[in-house]
Design an enzyme around this catalytic site. Structure first.
Site, mmCIF file in Angstrom:
data_model
loop_
_atom_site.group_PDB
_atom_site.id
_atom_site.type_symbol
_atom_site.label_atom_id
_atom_site.label_comp_id
_atom_site.label_asym_id
_atom_site.label_seq_id
_atom_site.Cartn_x
_atom_site.Cartn_y
_atom_site.Cartn_z
ATOM 1 C CG HIS A 71 -2.104 0.892 1.098
ATOM 2 N ND1 HIS A 71 -2.373 1.640 -0.032
ATOM 3 C CD2 HIS A 71 -3.092 1.191 1.979
ATOM 4 C CE1 HIS A 71 -3.472 2.353 0.175
ATOM 5 N NE2 HIS A 71 -3.925 2.102 1.383
ATOM 6 C CB CYS A 116 -3.598 2.866 6.919
ATOM 7 S SG CYS A 116 -4.323 1.229 7.154
HETATM 8 N N1 CP Z 1 -6.277 3.683 4.237
HETATM 9 C C1 CP Z 1 -6.971 3.377 3.116
HETATM 10 O O1 CP Z 1 -6.412 3.052 2.056
HETATM 11 O O2 CP Z 1 -8.304 3.464 3.275
HETATM 12 P P1 CP Z 1 -9.421 3.045 2.208
HETATM 13 O O3 CP Z 1 -9.469 1.529 2.203
HETATM 14 O O4 CP Z 1 -10.680 3.633 2.747
HETATM 15 O O5 CP Z 1 -9.057 3.569 0.868
HETATM 16 N N1 NVA Z 2 -4.678 -3.949 5.581
HETATM 17 C C1 NVA Z 2 -5.899 -3.309 5.214
HETATM 18 C C2 NVA Z 2 -5.648 -1.922 4.748
HETATM 19 C C3 NVA Z 2 -6.871 -1.150 4.356
HETATM 20 C C4 NVA Z 2 -6.563 0.239 3.890
HETATM 21 C C5 NVA Z 2 -6.603 -4.111 4.145
HETATM 22 O O1 NVA Z 2 -5.953 -4.536 3.182
HETATM 23 O O2 NVA Z 2 -7.808 -4.352 4.267
#
Ligand code: CP
Ligand code: NVA
Length: 309
Positions: free
Chosen positions: A132, A262
Site C-alpha cells: 500500500h 491507515c
Molecule cells: N487507508 C486506506 O487506504 O483506506 P481506504 O481503504 O478507505 O481507501
Molecule cells: N490492511 C488493510 C488496509 C486497508 C486500507 C486491508 O488490506 O484491508
C-alpha cells in the site's frame, strides 16, 4: 528507454523520486490546504479501478484530480469487462488510449504488475494484498510534519504483517528509519522481503513481543487484524489480541511517541478508543494527508515538467 512513470512500489520509485513526491505534497498542502491547486492537470483523466472497497483512497484521488484541474473515473472491477474475463493486459491497452493514468486497487500484486507492463500511461498502486505505497507517502509526510525528518527515528509496527506492514518495510529501506515489528510468528512478513530489506541496508527487527518492540519508539503504528480478503477466523483474533495498541503500550513507547493507523480502524480490536482519540494520535492528519500526497504522486507521474523535473 523511457516509459510511463509508474507508482507501483516505493523501492521502484527510488529515494530521489520519493523525496520529490513528498516535497511536492508538502508544498501543495502549504499553498492549497483546502482547495483548488491551480489547473496543472487540466484536461487530464485518470481511471480508478477498484476490485476492493475504499473510502480514503477513492475520495482523496478523486478530489485531488479535481483540485488539480483533471478528472477521475471510478470503475469497479465487476462493472468492467474485466469482471467477465477480459484480461488485465487488454484492459490496460484500451484504457491507455482514453486516459492519462490508471490507478488500481486489486488482490494479487501480479495483477498490478501486468497492468503496468501493458499500459502506456502511468499506473498507480492503490493497494494490493502485498503493498500500500500511497498510504506510506501520507504516513511519512504526517510523521515528518509532526516530528521532523524520519531518518534514524524508531517506528514500531504492532500486529499483522500485512500489506501495509510490507510497505513500511519498503519505506524503512528507502527512508532510513529503524523499523521494529511485533507480529505473532504465524503472521510475520515474508522472510524474502526481510532479506531484501536487509540487503538494502534497512534496520528492521521482527519479534513476537510487543512490549520489547515498542519501548522507546517515536511512533507506534498498527492496522486491522483482518484485511480485505482475509478469512475472518477466531484464531486470527486470538493470535493478535496481545498486539492491541492501548494506553499501557503507548506508555511504554514514551510521552513523545505518536500513534498512526491507515484506517479504517476496528475500535476495541487493534486499537482502543483511548489511543485512537487520544493526544498521541495523528490519524486524522494522516487521513487528510492522503489528499495532499496523492497530489504529489499525480504530479510526479503526470506532470514532472511542472514541478521541476
Ligand atoms: N487507508 C486506506 O487506504 O483506506 P481506504 O481503504 O478507505 O481507501
Ligand atoms: N490492511 C488493510 C488496509 C486497508 C486500507 C486491508 O488490506 O484491508
Amino acid at each position: 528507454m523511457s516509459g510511463p512513470r509508474h507508482f507501483v512500489n516505493l523501492h521502484q520509485v527510488g529515494r530521489p523520486g520519493l523525496r520529490e513526491i513528498l516535497d511536492i505534497s508538502v508544498n501543495m498542502k502549504a499553498e492549497n490546504p483546502r482547495g483548488a491547486a491551480g489547473e496543472p492537470l487540466a484536461g487530464r483523466s485518470m481511471a480508478m479501478i477498484f476490485e476492493k472497497p475504499s473510502t480514503r483512497t477513492r475520495v482523496s484521488f478523486e478530489v485531488a484530480m479535481r483540485q488539480l484541474g483533471g478528472h477521475a473515473l471510478m470503475l469497479t472491477g465487476s462493472e468492467l469487462q474485466l469482471g467477465r474475463g477480459e484480461t488485465i493486459g487488454d484492459t490496460a491497452r484500451v484504457l491507455s488510449r482514453y486516459v492519462d493514468a490508471i490507478m488500481i486497487r486489486t488482490w494479487d500484486e501480479d495483477r498490478l504488475f501486468e497492468m503496468a507492463e501493458a499500459a502506456t500511461v502511468p499506473v498507480i498502486n492503490g493497494l494490493t494484498d502485498s503493498s500500500h505505497p500511497c498510504q506510506l507517502m501520507a504516513d511519512v509526510m504526517t510523521f515528518e510534519e509532526h516530528r521532523g525528518p524520519i531518518a534514524d527515528r524508531i517506528i514500531a509496527w504492532c500486529g499483522d504483517g500485512n500489506n501495509v506492514a510490507r510497505s513500511w518495510i519498503h519505506a524503512a529501506a528507502m527512508f532510513g528509519f529503524e523499523l521494529r515489528m511485533a507480529c505473532p510468528e504465524e503472521l510475520q512478513p515474508p522472510a524474502e522481503l526481510l532479506a531484501w530489506a536487509n540487503g538494502q541496508g534497512a534496520r528492521i527487527t521482527v519479534g513476537a513481543d510487543p512490549d520489547t518492540m515498542v519501548r522507546g519508539a517515536d511512533c507506534v503504528v498498527t492496522d486491522t487484524w483482518v484485511s480485505m480478503g482475509d478469512k475472518e477466523a477466531p484464531s486470527r483474533h486470538n493470535l493478535l489480541r496481545p498486539y492491541q495498541v492501548n494506553d499501557r503500550l503507548m506508555r511504554l513507547a514514551g510521552p513523545e511517541a505518536v500513534f498512526m493507523h491507515c484506517l479504517p480502524a476496528h475500535r476495541g480490536e487493534e486499537v482502543t478508543d483511548s489511543v485512537l482519540d487520544g493526544p498521541h494520535s495523528l490519524v486524522w492528519d494522516e487521513a487528510e494527508n492522503r489528499l495532499h500526497s496523492q497530489k504529489g504522486i499525480l504530479m510526479w507521474c503526470l506532470a514532472p515538467e511542472k514541478v521541476g523535473r
